[in-house]
Design an enzyme around this catalytic site. Structure first.
Site, PDB file in Angstrom:
ATOM      1  N   GLU A  36       0.955  -1.213  -0.108  1.00 23.41           N
ATOM      2  CA  GLU A  36       0.069  -0.013   0.012  1.00 23.41           C
ATOM      3  C   GLU A  36       0.893   1.270   0.009  1.00 23.41           C
ATOM      4  O   GLU A  36       0.642   2.087  -0.759  1.00 23.41           O
ATOM      5  CB  GLU A  36      -0.879   0.056   1.367  1.00 23.41           C
ATOM      6  N   ASP A  38       3.840   1.582  -1.242  1.00 25.43           N
ATOM      7  CA  ASP A  38       4.568   1.742  -2.504  1.00 25.43           C
ATOM      8  C   ASP A  38       3.411   2.287  -3.569  1.00 25.43           C
ATOM      9  O   ASP A  38       3.769   3.382  -4.328  1.00 25.43           O
ATOM     10  CB  ASP A  38       4.942   0.576  -2.972  1.00 25.43           C
ATOM     11  N   SER A  83      30.271  19.647  23.868  1.00 23.64           N
ATOM     12  CA  SER A  83      30.502  18.373  24.041  1.00 23.64           C
ATOM     13  C   SER A  83      30.553  17.846  25.679  1.00 23.64           C
ATOM     14  O   SER A  83      30.070  19.010  26.209  1.00 23.64           O
ATOM     15  CB  SER A  83      32.042  17.682  23.601  1.00 23.64           C
ATOM     16  N   GLU A 113      19.967   9.324  30.680  1.00 31.62           N
ATOM     17  CA  GLU A 113      19.696   9.127  29.177  1.00 31.62           C
ATOM     18  C   GLU A 113      20.921   8.030  28.648  1.00 31.62           C
ATOM     19  O   GLU A 113      21.878   8.092  28.981  1.00 31.62           O
ATOM     20  CB  GLU A 113      19.564  10.143  28.298  1.00 31.62           C
ATOM     21  N   LYS A 115      23.496   7.038  26.097  1.00 35.25           N
ATOM     22  CA  LYS A 115      24.538   7.900  25.382  1.00 35.25           C
ATOM     23  C   LYS A 115      24.841   7.144  24.117  1.00 35.25           C
ATOM     24  O   LYS A 115      25.344   5.956  23.963  1.00 35.25           O
ATOM     25  CB  LYS A 115      25.991   8.041  26.222  1.00 35.25           C
ATOM     26  N   ASP A 117      25.950   5.916  20.418  1.00 36.97           N
ATOM     27  CA  ASP A 117      27.170   5.842  20.044  1.00 36.97           C
ATOM     28  C   ASP A 117      26.995   6.277  18.405  1.00 36.97           C
ATOM     29  O   ASP A 117      26.919   5.088  17.653  1.00 36.97           O
ATOM     30  CB  ASP A 117      27.686   4.606  20.182  1.00 36.97           C
ATOM     31  N   ARG A 136      28.195  18.380  13.899  1.00 37.37           N
ATOM     32  CA  ARG A 136      28.822  19.212  14.962  1.00 37.37           C
ATOM     33  C   ARG A 136      29.863  19.912  14.369  1.00 37.37           C
ATOM     34  O   ARG A 136      30.172  20.937  14.889  1.00 37.37           O
ATOM     35  CB  ARG A 136      29.074  18.103  15.965  1.00 37.37           C
ATOM     36  N   GLU A 176      21.327  12.308  18.179  1.00 37.21           N
ATOM     37  CA  GLU A 176      22.286  11.321  17.392  1.00 37.21           C
ATOM     38  C   GLU A 176      21.848  10.562  16.335  1.00 37.21           C
ATOM     39  O   GLU A 176      20.603   9.694  16.376  1.00 37.21           O
ATOM     40  CB  GLU A 176      22.977  10.632  18.741  1.00 37.21           C
ATOM     41  N   TYR A 228      17.606  14.289  21.907  1.00 34.65           N
ATOM     42  CA  TYR A 228      17.753  14.559  23.146  1.00 34.65           C
ATOM     43  C   TYR A 228      18.017  15.858  23.672  1.00 34.65           C
ATOM     44  O   TYR A 228      18.269  16.021  24.890  1.00 34.65           O
ATOM     45  CB  TYR A 228      18.881  13.423  23.727  1.00 34.65           C
ATOM     46  N   LYS A 315      30.861   6.584  30.769  1.00 34.22           N
ATOM     47  CA  LYS A 315      31.115   5.777  29.506  1.00 34.22           C
ATOM     48  C   LYS A 315      31.513   4.305  30.071  1.00 34.22           C
ATOM     49  O   LYS A 315      32.217   4.413  31.075  1.00 34.22           O
ATOM     50  CB  LYS A 315      32.484   6.454  28.978  1.00 34.22           C
ATOM     51  N   CYS A 409      42.331 -21.138  -3.893  1.00 42.54           N
ATOM     52  CA  CYS A 409      41.210 -21.446  -3.127  1.00 42.54           C
ATOM     53  C   CYS A 409      40.859 -22.640  -2.296  1.00 42.54           C
ATOM     54  O   CYS A 409      41.761 -23.646  -2.701  1.00 42.54           O
ATOM     55  CB  CYS A 409      40.144 -21.619  -4.457  1.00 42.54           C
ATOM     56  N   CYS A 412      38.850 -25.504  -4.353  1.00 46.75           N
ATOM     57  CA  CYS A 412      39.237 -26.184  -5.572  1.00 46.75           C
ATOM     58  C   CYS A 412      40.706 -26.051  -6.035  1.00 46.75           C
ATOM     59  O   CYS A 412      41.021 -26.397  -7.115  1.00 46.75           O
ATOM     60  CB  CYS A 412      38.197 -25.517  -6.495  1.00 46.75           C
ATOM     61  N   CYS A 427      37.720 -16.406  -5.890  1.00 46.71           N
ATOM     62  CA  CYS A 427      38.095 -17.589  -6.565  1.00 46.71           C
ATOM     63  C   CYS A 427      37.537 -17.483  -8.092  1.00 46.71           C
ATOM     64  O   CYS A 427      36.183 -17.491  -7.933  1.00 46.71           O
ATOM     65  CB  CYS A 427      37.736 -19.040  -6.132  1.00 46.71           C
ATOM     66  N   CYS A 433      34.006 -24.712  -9.084  1.00 43.43           N
ATOM     67  CA  CYS A 433      34.344 -24.629  -7.731  1.00 43.43           C
ATOM     68  C   CYS A 433      33.057 -25.031  -6.972  1.00 43.43           C
ATOM     69  O   CYS A 433      32.148 -24.351  -7.029  1.00 43.43           O
ATOM     70  CB  CYS A 433      35.055 -23.227  -7.157  1.00 43.43           C
TER      71      CYS A 433
END
Ligand code: IVH
Length: 670
Positions: A36, A38, A83, A113, A115, A117, A136, A176, A228, A315, A409, A412, A427, A433
């Site tokens: 739907e 699409d 930061s 909260e 953090k 990454d 940033r 983030e 955030y 951290k 390989c 083979c 290969c 193979c």
């Protein structure tokens, strides 16, 4: 439809699609089916193309990005992007708490909260619409990445209304951008397959994606964004927690995992909980951010030169384990790509027992300078299988031999090839193979390809019994042959053969994908199928023509061309044609239905790649609103001519000064 009705319909579709995006990507409660969605998106795309005056950069159609390469301009932040001070120790956290207490007294509360990454972003909204997204950078000025950010589906382009707490005319919100593990794994598999270096971790992948010059690529990277930090002249309330709740009501994705804490012990409980629980999140976090909830208190606490005094980041130590390296397996994929995997003595890491680690390619093995008998450190970085980060040199056995990447390989014995500019080896013996042969058959039968009811073990059996040496052989299998196989009985053999027969009705674009042409994924197969209409047309095209297709670059085009000019492949295609598989597209590019040719009268003459192709071109003429003519007259707009066009038609056209164009020129007009 009148222009007014069109405008109304465009608005309705935009609202429905944006709402569906919100439900799916922010609330994780899908509302519309993919189909739907699409259909509506296609309708909107068509209306917008036909009525360019209604263009809106915040329309859901803009979320697919654009192929135009962009340069990023640098923009100054209205409020600098600072930061956070950070710590790994409980003691320092307690010191932070004492300093806070000294300045604002006892009556405060923290917000804890996750953090995230990823890579930080600052979004500006004006009149409820996204107007800019800036990285940033150095904190004072960053890169304007708005075009890329528009493709991230969880970021609202237009905000929801909240009558009790309306958004102000202009404000900023920060958060983030991250890459969930699922997107990261998919991306690295794809990159390794085409010989590109995989990203080291989801953070690099998110940051790298955001700086990609082509926003259509960013759209496919599966990025996500958590917000955030709200910045505006007058915030709705004094509480950060409540303000973020209000931001959530405007449509932003705000984490549900934030908790208030009355004191530092409660903060510590939250930290300990997430130190373990973080491995169950679908994305990486690298710590916990502790913030004073009251905006007024934040002001009292103020800032140092670089960081606020009202917040601190605790951290997590990246969890690491060390284990002896036992051996390296070199796996051979269906396209021949070699993937090295390290076998380790089992060791506990982040809640699971680890026995294997990815090595990705030769460069990574070289950079680690692995030696036989080494003890290695492993870390989990978003992937199910962890990766080796470094070697414990103190434990290296004396005279240990350095590990060299294999040259042949492992299955083979063929000499491996590494193309210039590619990170992976492969290969080249694709015809003989065994893992490549089996891999191609397994790919052929998968659900997204031919959808034949058959697992890897069955392919293994059929191959080992010499019954199937390539996927065309599947169509010669009889119930009598199959029922003799291990684990098969009459009924299951009948079902299996029936499922093979049923696959003959699979549409061309999936057959093309099933053929397993190097680099041709589902999307590329669809584009090729709908652009060329048939396998014969693809076969007759040159590399340049193929590379003009959507989603097809030079590398894929070359691979398609080579595949289509390999006599053995063509023989297999001929056999598959004989068995009744589909090698022509049924719908002539539905996406190109339009009024673009309205008012024109067009003639199609001469012979094209196949007789079907000529009828397809005639269909395209009609589907795009033109009149299909059979004889030339003063009204003829132009002639699309193939090989050996009708002599009298051309003569008459020349007399009347009517343009004669090629198939490609005609398609380019659309
Ligand atoms: S608040 C004034 N909250 O961590 C600082 N930052 O090391 C406002 N980050 O640059 C930032 N999750 O990119 C904040 N819940 C969160 C966060 C968070 C991740 C990042 C952010 C910041 C970095 C500081």
């Amino acid at each position: 439809m009148t222009k007014e009705q069109i405008a109304k319909q465009i608005n309705i579709l935009r609202q429905q699609l944006e709402q569906a995006n919100y439900k799916y990507y922010v609330l994780a409660q899908p509302e519309l089916s993919d189909y739907e969605f699409d259909q509506k998106l296609k309708e909107l795309q068509q209306l917008e193309t036909e009525n360019p005056e209604f263009f809106d950069q915040n329309s859901p159609t803009q979320r697919v990005g654009s192929d135009v390469n962009q340069e990023f301009t640098q923009v100054f932040h209205k409020y600098p992007m600072l930061s956070l001070g950070n710590t790994y120790s409980k003691g320092e956290l307690e010191d932070f708490d004492l300093r806070v207490k000294k300045i604002v007294g006892d009556n405060y509360c923290y917000d804890c909260e996750l953090k995230f990454d990823g890579t930080s972003i600052s979004l500006t909204y004006r009149n409820g619409m996204l107007v800019s997204a800036v990285t940033r950078g150095d904190g004072v000025k960053g890169d304007d990445v708005t075009t890329n950010v528009r493709t991230i589906k969880s970021i609202p382009l237009k905000l929801n209304q909240n009558i009790n707490n309306p958004w102000p005319n202009e404000f900023e919100i920060r958060g983030e951008i991250l890459m969930p593990h699922s997107s990261f794994e998919r991306l690295n598999v794809e990159r390794t397959e085409i010989g590109e270096m995989p990203f080291a971790n989801p953070r690099n992948a998110a940051a790298g994606s955001l700086k990609t010059q082509n926003s259509a690529i960013v759209a496919k990277r599966g990025l996500d964004c958590y917000l955030y930090y709200l910045l505006m002249d007058k915030l709705p309330t004094d509480s950060h927690f409540q303000n973020m709740d209000i931001a959530r009501s405007w449509g932003f994705k705000v984490s549900q995992h934030t908790r208030k804490a009355e004191n530092i012990e409660e903060v510590w409980d939250f930290i300990n909980y997430w130190d373990k629980e973080r491995y169950n999140l679908p994305y990486d976090i690298d710590g916990i951010v502790i913030k004073i909830d009251s905006m007024q208190m934040r002001q009292t606490l103020g800032y140092t030169a670089k960081t606020p005094r009202w917040a601190i980041a605790y951290k997590f130590k990246a969890e690491e384990a060390a284990s002896p390296l036992l051996s390296i397996d070199y796996q051979v994929g269906r396209t021949g790509v070699i993937t090295p995997v390290a076998n380790l003595a089992p060791v506990a890491l982040a809640g699971t027992m680890v026995k294997r680690a990815t090595l990705h390619n030769a460069d990574i093995i070289k950079a680690l300078d692995l030696h036989e008998g080494d003890t290695v450190f492993i870390e989990k970085g978003g992937e199910i299988i962890p990766k080796i980060t470094r070697v414990n040199l103190a434990l290296r056995p004396k005279d240990a031999k350095s590990i060299h990447y294999i040259e042949n390989c492992p299955v083979c014995g063929a000499k491996l090839v590494r193309n210039q500019g590619e990170a992976g080896h492969y290969c080249p013996n694709y015809r003989n193979c065994p893992p490549q042969i089996k891999g191609k058959i397994i790919h052929f039968v998968t659900r997204k390809a031919m959808n034949i009811n058959c697992g890897e073990a069955t392919v293994e059996l059929l191959y080992n019994q010499n019954l199937v040496k390539n996927y065309a052989d599947l169509y010669m299998l009889t119930v009598e042959q199959v029922e003799k196989l291990e684990r098969f009985a009459k009924k299951s053999a009948e079902n299996f053969v029936k499922s093979i027969n049923d696959s003959k009705s699979v549409p061309f674009e999936r057959v093309l994908y099933a053929l397993g042409i190097r680099y041709v994924g589902e999307q590329a197969a669809k584009s090729l199928a709908f652009t060329f209409g048939s396998i014969d047309n693809i076969k007759n095209a040159d590399v340049q023509q193929i590379s003009q297709t959507d989603d097809i670059g030079e590398v894929i085009a070359k691979s398609v061309y080579d595949w289509m000019h390999d006599p053995e492949n063509l023989q297999i295609v001929d056999r598959l044609k004989e068995y009744g598989l589909k090698f022509t597209a049924e719908v002539v590019d539905n996406r190109s239905k339009s009024d673009k040719l309205s008012g024109l009268s067009i003639i199609v003459t001469g012979s094209f790649a196949t007789p079907q192709r000529r009828s397809e071109l005639e269909e395209i003429v009609k589907a795009n609103g033109a009149k299909l003519q059979s004889s030339v007259n003063a009204k003829t707009s132009f002639i699309v001519a193939g090989e050996k066009p009708g002599g009298s038609k051309i003569e008459k056209a020349n007399k009347l000064g009517i343009k004669i164009i090629t198939e490609q020129e005609f398609l380019d007009m659309l």
